[in-house]
Design an enzyme around this catalytic site. Sequence first.
Site, PDB file in Angstrom:
ATOM      1  CB  CYS A 101       5.260  -7.117   9.421  1.00  0.00           C
ATOM      2  SG  CYS A 101       4.261  -6.248   8.201  1.00  0.00           S
ATOM      3  CB  SER A 102       7.618 -10.096   6.562  1.00  0.00           C
ATOM      4  OG  SER A 102       6.334 -10.632   6.796  1.00  0.00           O
TER       5      SER A 102
HETATM    6 FE    FE Z   1       5.156  -5.918   6.301  1.00  0.00          FE
END
Ligand code: FE
Length: 214
Positions: free
Chosen positions: A116-117
């Site tokens: 994800c981030s």
């Molecule tokens: Fe992540």
Amino acid sequence: MAHARDDHDHHDDHDHSALDETELRVRALETVLVQKGYVDPAALDALIDTYTTRIGPQNGARVVARAWVDPDYRARLLADATAAIAELGYSGRQGEHMVAVENTPARHNVVVCTLCSCYPWPVLGLPPTWYKSAPYRSRVVRDPRGVLAEFGVVLPPETEIRVWDSTAEVRYLVIPQRPAGTAALSEAQLADLVSRDAMIGTALVGTTPVRRGA
Ligand code: FE
């Protein structure tokens, strides 16, 4: 809270069209949440102000500069980054389990979150859009040298590239190589050379101060 986003209105770069769509959705959501009384707009403003002015890559840059000038601090940073970063006053959400990875002529480190981030907020602020993009997340693992070249980072073939995959448990801070010819600079002047991307591993540190901000 329009003030926090006003600078976006001045961009006529068509690359922002996707972001504009996102911003519209965010504004719509925010309006509903405020109207229903789920969020306090003042608290939201305070949060955004914190991440636009107080928390950002300038924090990580101070960590890096300290590590460059203070060998004991560098050793503590490599041994326990969370504690060493907290020594400078940076801690909190998304930075609870930090690991510092040091670039050398033999090894260059680059950070991604393939899932994800995940990103070290207390030292770098909010992640850039490209960090969250699917192409970066998938390609930097398969072809780190090619992706780095696209960022303008061309490393000698003998330099090993190590890719670190962030998770909710561990966030990484790259300690870039200190550029040659900076022996006379103060710690604060050194910090001014360290860009956000250099601490992700997608840039090197040069001898020109970086511009902070949007
Ligand atoms: Fe992540």
